[in-house]
Enzyme design. Sequence first.
Site, PDB file in Angstrom:
ATOM      1  N   CYS A 271      -0.930  -5.899 -12.617  1.00  0.00           N
ATOM      2  CA  CYS A 271       0.437  -5.978 -12.083  1.00  0.00           C
ATOM      3  C   CYS A 271       0.450  -6.275 -10.578  1.00  0.00           C
ATOM      4  O   CYS A 271       1.497  -6.578 -10.026  1.00  0.00           O
ATOM      5  CB  CYS A 271       1.199  -4.689 -12.355  1.00  0.00           C
ATOM      6  SG  CYS A 271       0.460  -3.260 -11.556  1.00  0.00           S
TER       7      CYS A 271
ATOM      8  N   ASP B 251      -0.047  -4.161  -8.179  1.00  0.00           N
ATOM      9  CA  ASP B 251       0.398  -3.029  -7.360  1.00  0.00           C
ATOM     10  C   ASP B 251      -0.780  -2.433  -6.576  1.00  0.00           C
ATOM     11  O   ASP B 251      -1.903  -2.408  -7.059  1.00  0.00           O
ATOM     12  CB  ASP B 251       1.046  -1.956  -8.236  1.00  0.00           C
ATOM     13  CG  ASP B 251       2.387  -2.422  -8.780  1.00  0.00           C
ATOM     14  OD1 ASP B 251       2.815  -3.513  -8.395  1.00  0.00           O
ATOM     15  OD2 ASP B 251       2.993  -1.697  -9.579  1.00  0.00           O
TER      16      ASP B 251
ATOM     17  N   CYS C 161       5.409  -0.302  -8.409  1.00  0.00           N
ATOM     18  CA  CYS C 161       6.553   0.059  -9.247  1.00  0.00           C
ATOM     19  C   CYS C 161       6.994   1.499  -8.992  1.00  0.00           C
ATOM     20  O   CYS C 161       6.293   2.271  -8.335  1.00  0.00           O
ATOM     21  CB  CYS C 161       6.183  -0.115 -10.720  1.00  0.00           C
ATOM     22  SG  CYS C 161       5.060   1.156 -11.299  1.00  0.00           S
TER      23      CYS C 161
ATOM     24  N   CYS D 154       0.078   3.496 -14.332  1.00  0.00           N
ATOM     25  CA  CYS D 154       0.553   3.643 -12.956  1.00  0.00           C
ATOM     26  C   CYS D 154       0.008   4.941 -12.350  1.00  0.00           C
ATOM     27  O   CYS D 154      -0.315   4.995 -11.167  1.00  0.00           O
ATOM     28  CB  CYS D 154       2.068   3.623 -12.898  1.00  0.00           C
ATOM     29  SG  CYS D 154       2.810   2.304 -13.885  1.00  0.00           S
TER      30      CYS D 154
HETATM   31 FE1  FES Z   1       1.803  -1.627 -11.622  1.00  0.00          FE
HETATM   32 FE2  FES Z   1       3.114   0.527 -12.332  1.00  0.00          FE
HETATM   33  S1  FES Z   1       3.460  -1.520 -13.019  1.00  0.00           S
HETATM   34  S2  FES Z   1       1.319   0.406 -11.132  1.00  0.00           S
END
Ligand code: FES
Length: 127
Positions: A35, A37, A60, A104
């Site tokens: 993702c 992140d 997120c 996450c």
């Molecule tokens: Fe990437 Fe939550 S969607 S850490």
Amino acid sequence: MSLYSEKVMDHFRNPRNVGVIEDANGIGEVGNAKCGDIMKMYRKIEDDIIQDVKFETFGCGSAIASSSMATELIKGKPVAEAKELTNRAVAEALDGLPDYKMHCSVLAEEAIQAALKDYQDRTGKTV
Ligand code: FES
């Protein structure tokens, strides 16, 4: 029933311990390749106690809530205790995360471990 618990929403809207510790002696940065992140954790450790901990998360809502809760769970605690903190414990403290958002919370566990490794590398201490 809403998708996220009250605690998740609270930590997402009012994240605790956001920021940078200038004189941190344990810094960990991790990312989720899928993702994109990123979570960065700073720690100030003295006498094997986590005196202060802060984080910056580009990610997120679940990642922000997990970071916030993880910092609350390890602040003021012995380093050895923080080492044992799992992503499941973080998610439980948030009253749960949806299954597809559990990854996450893994970011929070990995950031804790990465900051610990950095502390060990800097100090030569084994925790
Ligand atoms: Fe990437 Fe939550 S969607 S850490």
